[in-house]
Design an enzyme around this catalytic site. Structure first.
Site, short mmCIF file in Angstrom:
data_model
loop_
_atom_site.label_atom_id
_atom_site.label_comp_id
_atom_site.label_asym_id
_atom_site.label_seq_id
_atom_site.Cartn_x
_atom_site.Cartn_y
_atom_site.Cartn_z
N TRP A 18 0.86 -1.20 0.00
CA TRP A 18 0.00 0.00 0.00
C TRP A 18 0.89 1.24 0.00
O TRP A 18 1.87 1.30 0.74
CB TRP A 18 -0.91 0.00 1.24
CG TRP A 18 -1.73 1.26 1.36
CD1 TRP A 18 -2.36 1.93 0.36
CD2 TRP A 18 -1.99 1.98 2.58
NE1 TRP A 18 -3.01 3.04 0.88
CE2 TRP A 18 -2.81 3.09 2.22
CE3 TRP A 18 -1.64 1.80 3.92
CZ2 TRP A 18 -3.27 4.01 3.17
CZ3 TRP A 18 -2.10 2.70 4.86
CH2 TRP A 18 -2.90 3.80 4.48
N ASP A 42 1.49 -8.60 -0.41
CA ASP A 42 0.12 -8.13 -0.25
C ASP A 42 -0.11 -6.90 -1.13
O ASP A 42 0.53 -5.87 -0.96
CB ASP A 42 -0.11 -7.75 1.23
CG ASP A 42 -1.54 -7.32 1.49
OD1 ASP A 42 -2.33 -8.16 1.92
OD2 ASP A 42 -1.86 -6.12 1.26
N TYR A 47 -4.59 -0.31 -5.18
CA TYR A 47 -3.24 0.26 -5.05
C TYR A 47 -2.66 0.61 -6.42
O TYR A 47 -1.63 1.28 -6.51
CB TYR A 47 -2.26 -0.70 -4.37
CG TYR A 47 -2.62 -1.18 -2.99
CD1 TYR A 47 -3.64 -0.61 -2.25
CD2 TYR A 47 -1.89 -2.23 -2.40
CE1 TYR A 47 -3.95 -1.09 -0.97
CE2 TYR A 47 -2.20 -2.69 -1.13
CZ TYR A 47 -3.23 -2.13 -0.42
OH TYR A 47 -3.53 -2.60 0.82
N HIS A 105 -12.08 -5.51 0.18
CA HIS A 105 -11.18 -4.48 0.71
C HIS A 105 -11.75 -3.74 1.93
O HIS A 105 -11.01 -3.34 2.83
CB HIS A 105 -10.80 -3.49 -0.40
CG HIS A 105 -9.48 -2.84 -0.19
ND1 HIS A 105 -8.60 -2.55 -1.20
CD2 HIS A 105 -8.86 -2.41 0.93
CE1 HIS A 105 -7.52 -1.98 -0.71
NE2 HIS A 105 -7.65 -1.88 0.58
N GLN A 165 -8.13 -8.58 7.54
CA GLN A 165 -6.95 -7.70 7.56
C GLN A 165 -7.39 -6.33 8.08
O GLN A 165 -8.25 -5.69 7.48
CB GLN A 165 -6.36 -7.58 6.15
CG GLN A 165 -5.09 -6.76 6.13
CD GLN A 165 -4.47 -6.59 4.76
OE1 GLN A 165 -4.26 -5.47 4.28
NE2 GLN A 165 -4.16 -7.69 4.10
N PRO A 193 1.49 -1.99 10.37
CA PRO A 193 1.96 -2.47 11.69
C PRO A 193 2.91 -1.48 12.37
O PRO A 193 3.17 -1.61 13.56
CB PRO A 193 2.67 -3.79 11.34
CG PRO A 193 3.07 -3.63 9.92
CD PRO A 193 1.98 -2.82 9.27
N LEU A 194 3.42 -0.49 11.60
CA LEU A 194 4.28 0.55 12.18
C LEU A 194 3.50 1.87 12.26
O LEU A 194 4.08 2.94 12.40
CB LEU A 194 5.54 0.74 11.31
CG LEU A 194 6.25 -0.54 10.86
CD1 LEU A 194 7.40 -0.21 9.91
CD2 LEU A 194 6.76 -1.31 12.06
N ILE A 241 13.68 -3.15 4.33
CA ILE A 241 12.95 -4.34 3.87
C ILE A 241 13.58 -5.59 4.51
O ILE A 241 12.87 -6.46 5.03
CB ILE A 241 13.00 -4.43 2.31
CG1 ILE A 241 12.08 -3.35 1.71
CG2 ILE A 241 12.60 -5.82 1.82
CD1 ILE A 241 12.16 -3.22 0.19
P1 A2P Z 1 10.29 3.49 3.90
O1 A2P Z 1 9.42 2.96 2.81
O2 A2P Z 1 11.07 4.70 3.51
O3 A2P Z 1 11.13 2.41 4.54
P2 A2P Z 1 3.60 0.62 7.74
O4 A2P Z 1 4.19 -0.72 7.40
O5 A2P Z 1 3.00 0.69 9.11
O6 A2P Z 1 2.64 1.11 6.68
O7 A2P Z 1 4.81 1.68 7.77
C1 A2P Z 1 5.46 2.07 6.60
C2 A2P Z 1 6.32 3.27 6.87
O8 A2P Z 1 7.35 2.94 7.79
C3 A2P Z 1 6.99 3.77 5.63
O9 A2P Z 1 7.05 5.16 5.72
C4 A2P Z 1 8.39 3.15 5.70
O10 A2P Z 1 9.30 4.02 5.07
C5 A2P Z 1 8.64 3.09 7.19
N1 A2P Z 1 9.44 1.91 7.56
C6 A2P Z 1 9.29 0.65 7.16
N2 A2P Z 1 10.18 -0.17 7.75
C7 A2P Z 1 10.91 0.60 8.57
C8 A2P Z 1 12.00 0.34 9.46
N3 A2P Z 1 12.50 -0.89 9.61
N4 A2P Z 1 12.52 1.39 10.14
C9 A2P Z 1 12.03 2.64 9.98
N5 A2P Z 1 11.01 2.95 9.16
C10 A2P Z 1 10.44 1.94 8.47
#
Ligand code: A2P
Length: 273
Positions: A18, A42, A47, A105, A165, A193-194, A241
């Protein structure tokens, strides 16, 4: 692997796409994820990156059955006929003869969140069941559904979704729907999840992550897994990643309890996957 109630196995971390732009960005990120070892991608029709994802999978040269692909029916499609048509469009975009997991969705169109589409969801769910019985999809489920939304489609058809989901992260664990899904053998997957990155600089989380010599992102993802929830982290950066797969540590019961007590962090952004 998590195992769905129909016996299908699903790799326990999925690569979320996404907000990854179609074309080079989605192609390169998906290829990087596959090289890093992800075997679960996914995506969604909405998207607009299914084609790029499909091309990356093809070019990576892996056997189709070695990668688990999820995609989703657009949220505004709420009738049987179009559900089947859009499924075919996703197959074409992904250049695949089948999908591993197909999700509705959302229970309502994104343009009208909260609208009552119960009848439409039942119709669409019937199309999903037919596609499943035709063996063109290995598992079917929903996204952004609440308990009542799930109960309505199950009551009408007798078929439970295999997955729900939802937007899920530390401090936003949606206990009512999560508990209901667990009791009913429906796997919960965590999008954002972040918290789309909002949790990253959180001081409380940084302190806990430091104890394990891990990043906040890794803490957030491991938290999902220890809750029995499948995380779908998104990143376009090779290092991140890779790091998001390195989760060979265990959060202590005390720290899990502390994380469970956090609420309202990183929840400013809109609901959408
Ligand atoms: P980037 O694509 O520049 O790595 P979510 O999975 O909750 O949607 O979060 C995605 C966001 O978190 C994106 O902005 C991504 O930025 C960032 N992100 C993903 N993995 C990490 C990581 N290991 N450390 C810091 N930021 C991360």
């Amino acid at each position: 692997m998590f195992r769905l109630y129909n016996g299908v196995e699903i790799p326990e971390i999925g690569f979320g796409t996404w907000q990854i732009k179609a074309g080079e960005e989605a192609y390169n990120s998906t290829l990087t994820a596959l090289k890093a070892g992800y075997r679960h991608i996914d995506t969604a029709y909405a998207y607009e990156n299914e084609e790029s994802v499909g091309k990356a999978i093809k070019d990576f040269g892996i056997k189709r059955e070695e990668v688990f692909i999820t995609t989703k029916l657009p949220s505004h499609i709420k009738n049987y006929k179009e559900a089947k048509e859009y499924f075919q469009r996703s197959l074409d975009n992904l250049s695949s003869e089948y999908i591993d997991l197909y999700l509705i969705h959302a229970p309502w169109p994104w343009s009208n969140i909260g609208q009552d589409c119960t009848q439409g969801n039942i119709e669409v769910w019937k199309a999903f069941i037919d596609i499943y019985n035709e063996k063109r999809v290995r598992s079917i489920g929903v996204s952004n559904f609440q308990r009542e939304d799930i109960e309505a489609i199950v009551k009408a058809t007798g078929v439970k979704p295999m997955v729900n989901q939802i937007r899920y992260f530390i401090g936003n664990t949606q206990p009512a729907v999560t508990g209901y899904c667990k009791q009913n053998g429906i796997l919960v997957e965590a999008y954002s999840p972040l918290a789309t990155g909002e949790l990253i600089g959180n001081k409380t989380l940084e302190k806990i992550a430091e104890k394990y010599n891990r990043s906040v992102a890794q803490l957030c993802l491991k938290y999902c897994l220890q809750q029995g929830v499948l995380p779908l982290p998104k990143s376009t950066n090779e290092g991140r990643i890779k790091a998001n797969l390195e989760l060979d540590f265990t959060i202590s019961p005390e720290d899990m309890a502390a994380l469970n007590d956090l609420s309202g962090i990183g929840s400013k952004k809109k609901l959408r996957s």
